[in-house]
Design an enzyme around this catalytic site. Structure first.
Site, mmCIF file in Angstrom:
data_model
loop_
_atom_site.group_PDB
_atom_site.id
_atom_site.type_symbol
_atom_site.label_atom_id
_atom_site.label_comp_id
_atom_site.label_asym_id
_atom_site.label_seq_id
_atom_site.Cartn_x
_atom_site.Cartn_y
_atom_site.Cartn_z
ATOM 1 N N ALA A 114 0.856 -1.190 0.000
ATOM 2 C CA ALA A 114 0.000 0.000 0.000
ATOM 3 C C ALA A 114 0.889 1.237 0.000
ATOM 4 O O ALA A 114 2.075 1.151 0.317
ATOM 5 C CB ALA A 114 -0.895 0.000 1.234
ATOM 6 N N LYS A 115 0.344 2.352 -0.358
ATOM 7 C CA LYS A 115 1.066 3.618 -0.255
ATOM 8 C C LYS A 115 0.059 4.755 -0.314
ATOM 9 O O LYS A 115 -0.987 4.630 -0.966
ATOM 10 C CB LYS A 115 2.055 3.763 -1.411
ATOM 11 C CG LYS A 115 3.136 4.795 -1.169
ATOM 12 C CD LYS A 115 4.169 4.330 -0.172
ATOM 13 C CE LYS A 115 5.508 4.969 -0.418
ATOM 14 N NZ LYS A 115 6.570 4.190 0.233
#
Ligand code: NAD
Length: 447
Positions: A114-115
């Site tokens: 994720a980011k």
């Protein structure tokens, strides 16, 4: 429209799929791997000081985003950095979310990548505004049910720190009342807020462990006493530099977005840290550090690239190693601290020029590994991943555990590179996807 960074990552996944063959990566899986699973985008409204009248507050909007890639198993969490930087956009974060998956799978961590972040320059706003922005973001994400130690666990990245993680941790526990495993909502926290010793320096330390694994395996040949040039002196760059002496590396040049400094005899890293953390140094920049000693020279990043050293460590932003930089840079090895610093065209040039690349998806994984230890301790999930020993909360145990993970997976990466006769980056993608393939098939009932 796909960004250059996303195109880069897609090319790399497609190459890995070709190397592995359609039995391991059928077309439907390839389609899944090149796309994020979910995206979240909101506007945060806060009141900020009015520049024309500091006693007054005026409304201001900031854009906040989060991107999730693929979770191998429903029981896994999503994991990745939270970035505060003006260039944060949904499309910019997509490639990073995919890279986080690849990194986790190489290191056998039970995560999907994720980011995300907020489009804000943290150096240009007072602490109160940063806190308001952070807590608004946390509130909206919790309400949507996507911020939780069971779902998506964020960590510090560009422009964020343990203080910001602590704010989120306190807010989450207050808001949800979860005082049992609530601390695990973020990692990279202060020790008294449930953090783990060694997390702050983990990415910098991991860079050394990655280089050590490749040197000990005879893959990279460097002199006993080595020199390095580093771009970026934030969390990753400064910790790499601070530990360099221990690994027989002299840091002779450092650059950031404001300037650069060079000394062939080596820079005083302690003094550089004092210089950047001085209260008067608003942007925490190394610019001006040349004034500290007559032996130091002011240089540009481009000059440092041609001056060269044994090792180059990009530890700032993505997309700095263009084809032009790759054609002139004067190094034996590039060990990537930043995520996505190198363009696909540049990779080919580095390959032809015989400059070895220890890729980001392996070299900078120290942070996410120690974050996993922190989360597993916070959520009491000590035995869920039998392949990984969760260390005691002390620096020696953390370092020993980190060392073992870098060695085991670094050797597997090298073996993959030899098996398919491909560069290390391609091998990293192939290893990650080969490892995750059975889980993705099982999730899709396609095994
Ligand atoms: P940071 O905010 O602590 O430091 C960033 C550094 O880069 C600063 O020295 C800043 O001056 C410099 N910089 C910013 N923009 C620049 C530009 N355009 N040109 C040159 N220098 C510039 O960030 P960080 O946590 O050290 O992260 C650096 C990189 O490492 C990012 O790509 C991040 O995603 C990656 N990374 C960080 C971690 C972690 O644990 N913090 C883990 C893995 C990867």
């Amino acid at each position: 429209m796909a960004t250059d960074a996303l195109k880069n990552v897609r090319v790399r996944i497609e190459k890995a799929a070709q190397n592995l063959g359609s039995k391991i990566v059928p077309d439907w899986m390839l389609e899944e791997l090149v796309e994020p699973e979910e995206r979240f985008s909101i506007s945060i409204n806060v009141k900020v000081p009015n520049p024309a009248n500091p006693l007054e507050k005026i409304p201001k909007k900031f854009k906040a985003v989060r991107v999730w890639h693929r979770k191998p198993d429903p029981a896994d969490i999503w994991k990745g950095g939270l970035r505060f930087h003006p260039d944060v956009t949904l499309s910019n974060m997509e490639s990073h979310a995919i890279e986080m998956s690849i990194k986790s799978w190489i290191m056998q961590l039970p995560h999907g990548g994720a980011k995300g972040g907020v489009a804000i320059d943290p150096y240009n706003w007072p602490k109160d505004t940063l806190e308001d922005v952070t807590l608004q973001f946390a509130k909206r994400a919790i309400k949507r049910g996507i911020m939780s130690p069971r779902i998506d666990v964020m960590a510090p990245d560009v422009g964020t720190t343990k203080v910001i993680m602590d704010w989120i941790r306190d807010y989450y526990i207050d808001y949800t009342g979860d005082n049992i495993i609530g601390e695990g909502v973020v990692t990279g926290k202060s020790i008294d807020k449930g953090g783990i010793l060694g997390r702050e320096s983990a990415t910098g330390l991991g860079m050394h462990l990655a280089l050590q694994t490749f040197c000990n395996a005879g893959e990279i040949k460097l002199p006993k006493k080595k020199t390095a040039i580093v771009q970026g002196f934030g969390n990753v760059g400064s910790n790499f530099c601070a530990l360099a002496d221990e690994y027989n590396i002299s840091v002779i040049g450092v650059a950031d977005q404001f300037g650069g400094v060079y000394c062939p005899k080596g820079l005083d890293i302690n003094k550089m840290s004092e210089f950047t953390s001085a209260k008067t140094n608003k942007y925490k920049t190394i610019n001006g550090f040349e004034s500290v000693s007559p032996a130091y020279m002011k240089v540009s990043f481009d000059e440092l690239m041609t001056i060269g050293a044994d090792i180059f460590v990009p530890a700032a932003m993505e997309g700095v190693v263009t084809a032009g930089v790759a054609s002139v840079m004067n190094f034996k090895v590039m060990a990537e601290g930043a995520n996505g610093p190198t363009f696909a065209e540049a990779d080919e040039i580095l390959n032809q020029r015989g400059i070895e690349v220890v890729p980001d998806i392996y070299a900078n994984a120290g942070g996410v590994i120690v974050s996993y230890f922190e989360w597993a301790r916070n959520t009491r999930k000590f035995h869920d991943n039998p392949g990984i020993y969760i260390p005691e909360n002390n620096e020696t145990s953390v370092k020993t555990a980190l060392q073992a993970i870098f060695k085991e997976n670094g050797l597997a990466l090298i073996k993959t590179a030899k098996k398919y006769n491909i560069p290390y980056r391609e091998a990293g993608y192939a290893l990650a996807i080969e490892r995750v393939s059975p889980y993705i098939k099982a999730r899709n009932r396609m095994d």
